[in-house]
Motif scaffolding. Structure first.
Motif, PDB file in Angstrom:
ATOM      1  N   LYS A  59      -6.239   1.112 -16.785  1.00 47.72           N
ATOM      2  CA  LYS A  59      -5.743  -0.257 -16.980  1.00 47.72           C
ATOM      3  C   LYS A  59      -4.315  -0.381 -16.480  1.00 47.72           C
ATOM      4  CE  LYS A  59      -5.193  -3.939 -20.397  1.00 47.72           C
ATOM      5  NZ  LYS A  59      -3.864  -4.316 -19.866  1.00 47.72           N
ATOM      6  N   GLU A  60      -3.483   0.625 -16.792  1.00 48.16           N
ATOM      7  CA  GLU A  60      -2.098   0.591 -16.311  1.00 48.16           C
ATOM      8  C   GLU A  60      -2.045   0.610 -14.786  1.00 48.16           C
ATOM      9  OE1 GLU A  60       1.736   3.572 -16.151  1.00 48.16           O
ATOM     10  OE2 GLU A  60       0.586   3.515 -18.012  1.00 48.16           O
ATOM     11  N   THR A  61      -2.881   1.455 -14.180  1.00 47.36           N
ATOM     12  CA  THR A  61      -2.927   1.528 -12.724  1.00 47.36           C
ATOM     13  C   THR A  61      -3.424   0.214 -12.134  1.00 47.36           C
ATOM     14  OG1 THR A  61      -3.259   3.924 -12.759  1.00 47.36           O
ATOM     15  CG2 THR A  61      -3.930   2.764 -10.765  1.00 47.36           C
ATOM     16  N   ALA A  62      -4.442  -0.368 -12.761  1.00 49.51           N
ATOM     17  CA  ALA A  62      -4.974  -1.657 -12.290  1.00 49.51           C
ATOM     18  C   ALA A  62      -3.911  -2.742 -12.378  1.00 49.51           C
ATOM     19  CB  ALA A  62      -6.199  -2.044 -13.107  1.00 49.51           C
ATOM     20  N   ASP A  63      -3.169  -2.762 -13.477  1.00 49.23           N
ATOM     21  CA  ASP A  63      -2.109  -3.764 -13.630  1.00 49.23           C
ATOM     22  C   ASP A  63      -1.021  -3.572 -12.581  1.00 49.23           C
ATOM     23  OD1 ASP A  63      -3.456  -4.815 -15.781  1.00 49.23           O
ATOM     24  OD2 ASP A  63      -2.204  -3.831 -17.299  1.00 49.23           O
ATOM     25  N   GLY A  64      -0.672  -2.309 -12.311  1.00 45.75           N
ATOM     26  CA  GLY A  64       0.340  -2.036 -11.307  1.00 45.75           C
ATOM     27  C   GLY A  64      -0.111  -2.451  -9.917  1.00 45.75           C
ATOM     28  N   PHE A  65      -1.375  -2.168  -9.604  1.00 48.06           N
ATOM     29  CA  PHE A  65      -1.911  -2.549  -8.300  1.00 48.06           C
ATOM     30  C   PHE A  65      -1.974  -4.070  -8.172  1.00 48.06           C
ATOM     31  CE2 PHE A  65      -5.566  -3.407  -5.454  1.00 48.06           C
ATOM     32  CZ  PHE A  65      -5.092  -2.784  -4.303  1.00 48.06           C
ATOM     33  N   ALA A  66      -2.417  -4.744  -9.237  1.00 51.85           N
ATOM     34  CA  ALA A  66      -2.537  -6.201  -9.209  1.00 51.85           C
ATOM     35  C   ALA A  66      -1.182  -6.878  -9.016  1.00 51.85           C
ATOM     36  CB  ALA A  66      -3.194  -6.689 -10.496  1.00 51.85           C
ATOM     37  N   ALA A  67      -0.116  -6.242  -9.503  1.00 50.20           N
ATOM     38  CA  ALA A  67       1.215  -6.838  -9.409  1.00 50.20           C
ATOM     39  C   ALA A  67       1.821  -6.727  -8.002  1.00 50.20           C
ATOM     40  CB  ALA A  67       2.147  -6.179 -10.417  1.00 50.20           C
ATOM     41  N   LEU A  68       1.215  -5.919  -7.144  1.00 55.38           N
ATOM     42  CA  LEU A  68       1.718  -5.780  -5.782  1.00 55.38           C
ATOM     43  C   LEU A  68       1.445  -7.054  -4.988  1.00 55.38           C
ATOM     44  CD1 LEU A  68       0.450  -2.172  -4.898  1.00 55.38           C
ATOM     45  CD2 LEU A  68       2.753  -2.838  -5.643  1.00 55.38           C
ATOM     46  N   SER A  69       2.274  -7.310  -4.006  1.00 57.85           N
ATOM     47  CA  SER A  69       2.031  -8.435  -3.106  1.00 57.85           C
ATOM     48  C   SER A  69       0.808  -8.142  -2.244  1.00 57.85           C
ATOM     49  CB  SER A  69       3.243  -8.669  -2.212  1.00 57.85           C
ATOM     50  OG  SER A  69       3.406  -7.558  -1.323  1.00 57.85           O
ATOM     51  N   ALA A  70       0.294  -9.142  -1.587  1.00 60.53           N
ATOM     52  CA  ALA A  70      -0.862  -8.937  -0.715  1.00 60.53           C
ATOM     53  C   ALA A  70      -0.549  -7.915   0.372  1.00 60.53           C
ATOM     54  CB  ALA A  70      -1.288 -10.270  -0.088  1.00 60.53           C
ATOM     55  N   ALA A  71       0.659  -7.987   0.920  1.00 60.31           N
ATOM     56  CA  ALA A  71       1.046  -7.037   1.966  1.00 60.31           C
ATOM     57  C   ALA A  71       1.124  -5.618   1.404  1.00 60.31           C
ATOM     58  CB  ALA A  71       2.381  -7.446   2.567  1.00 60.31           C
ATOM     59  N   ASP A  72       1.650  -5.494   0.177  1.00 59.02           N
ATOM     60  CA  ASP A  72       1.769  -4.166  -0.417  1.00 59.02           C
ATOM     61  C   ASP A  72       0.413  -3.607  -0.840  1.00 59.02           C
ATOM     62  OD1 ASP A  72       4.449  -3.919  -0.017  1.00 59.02           O
ATOM     63  OD2 ASP A  72       5.033  -4.482  -2.056  1.00 59.02           O
ATOM     64  N   LYS A  73      -0.517  -4.469  -1.237  1.00 57.32           N
ATOM     65  CA  LYS A  73      -1.870  -3.983  -1.535  1.00 57.32           C
ATOM     66  C   LYS A  73      -2.493  -3.363  -0.291  1.00 57.32           C
ATOM     67  CE  LYS A  73      -3.240  -7.030  -5.372  1.00 57.32           C
ATOM     68  NZ  LYS A  73      -2.081  -7.927  -5.497  1.00 57.32           N
ATOM     69  N   LYS A  74      -2.320  -4.020   0.831  1.00 57.07           N
ATOM     70  CA  LYS A  74      -2.845  -3.471   2.080  1.00 57.07           C
ATOM     71  C   LYS A  74      -2.140  -2.160   2.410  1.00 57.07           C
ATOM     72  CE  LYS A  74      -3.426  -4.342   7.016  1.00 57.07           C
ATOM     73  NZ  LYS A  74      -2.827  -3.054   7.403  1.00 57.07           N
ATOM     74  N   ARG A  75      -0.835  -2.131   2.230  1.00 60.19           N
ATOM     75  CA  ARG A  75      -0.071  -0.922   2.496  1.00 60.19           C
ATOM     76  C   ARG A  75      -0.541   0.213   1.585  1.00 60.19           C
ATOM     77  NH1 ARG A  75       2.698   2.585   5.655  1.00 60.19           N
ATOM     78  NH2 ARG A  75       4.590   3.401   4.671  1.00 60.19           N
ATOM     79  N   PHE A  76      -0.764  -0.076   0.324  1.00 64.18           N
ATOM     80  CA  PHE A  76      -1.257   0.904  -0.645  1.00 64.18           C
ATOM     81  C   PHE A  76      -2.565   1.519  -0.155  1.00 64.18           C
ATOM     82  CE2 PHE A  76      -3.866   2.107  -4.226  1.00 64.18           C
ATOM     83  CZ  PHE A  76      -3.004   2.638  -5.167  1.00 64.18           C
ATOM     84  N   LEU A  77      -3.516   0.681   0.211  1.00 64.48           N
ATOM     85  CA  LEU A  77      -4.824   1.182   0.652  1.00 64.48           C
ATOM     86  C   LEU A  77      -4.719   1.921   1.977  1.00 64.48           C
ATOM     87  CD1 LEU A  77      -7.048  -1.868  -0.367  1.00 64.48           C
ATOM     88  CD2 LEU A  77      -6.774   0.309  -1.564  1.00 64.48           C
TER      89      LEU A  77
END
Length: 242
Positions: A59-77
């Motif tokens: 849940k903590e990881t999901a919340d952290g991922f959800a808080a990223l911007s769209a650009a950062d989500k792509k960067r993360f993946l």
């Protein structure tokens, strides 16, 4: 073992060190908005399924991922699909443990490895009694943890802990040790062997605990030993290596 892992990374998606592997069905080369939305949704659904089963870290990881911007989500993946980066993390993962928390950054600082070591007197130990404490016996503990963060989001961790008794500077007894982990990569299976514990021979006289981590991910596998040891001062040393 490490050379075998490196070879497997060239041909297939593998878990390296104690970090992430390729997400299944990803399409990093396809930057269309629809594809990126699908990638994000797929990963979020994976984390949500784990959180629904009571996994608080998921849940903590999901919340952290959800808080990223769209650009950062792509960067993360994109980062967790970067095979060159994974190789770097594999090599760095075998550095010796130092006291306290040490950090090493990769990918321009977007990926951080943290090694956390701690220990001391265990005042809540179930093995201790007032009579033992009055006689000078103290229960102690020491742990070594290894954490991977991508864009500040925790994605993997392994930890091993030793529990023991001392009197003065002597280690007099070692209790059952423990190991714990989390790893949020779809399609990866991660387990560890029963924890072994013992007291090393004098003059080192350390309480030691060790486990072997085994991971399987998309046709590749690896295993590494993680060990921690302590004495009357608390944490003394630890390592993670093949």
């Amino acid at each position: 073992m490490r050379s075998a892992i490196r070879k497997s990374l060239v041909s297939t998606a593998a878990l390296a060190g104690l970090t992430l592997a390729l997400l299944p069905g990803s399409a990093q080369a396809d930057d269309t908005p629809a594809t990126q939305v699908l990638r994000v949704a797929k990963y979020q659904a994976y984390l949500a399924a784990k959180a629904a089963k009571g996994d608080e870290q998921a849940k903590e990881t999901a919340d952290g991922f959800a808080a990223l911007s769209a650009a950062d989500k792509k960067r993360f993946l994109d980062l967790i699909e970067d095979r060159t980066l994974i190789k770097q993390l594999l090599i760095a993962g075998e550095a010796p443990a130092a006291a306290g928390t040490t950090r090493q950054a990769f990918a321009g600082g977007d990926v951080v490895q943290e090694r956390e070591t701690t220990g001391g007197e265990d005042t809540t130990s179930p093995f201790s009694t007032s009579a033992l404490r009055a006689s000078g016996y103290r229960d102690m503990w020491a742990s070594y943890s290894y954490v991977d963060k991508f864009l500040g989001v925790k994605v993997s961790k392994v930890s091993v802990r030793t529990n023991y008794q001392v009197k003065g500077k002597d280690t007099t007894k070692v209790y059952p040790g423990s190991a714990s982990h989390y790893l949020y990569v779809p399609g990866c299976d991660f387990n560890h062997s029963p924890v072994k514990e013992w007291i090393s021979s004098p003059p080192a006289d350390n309480a030691q605990s060790e486990t072997v981590w085994t991971a399987e991910c998309w046709g590749s596998s690896w295993d590494m030993r993680e060990r921690v040891w302590g004495d009357y001062r608390g944490f003394v040393g630890g390592y993670l290596k093949e």
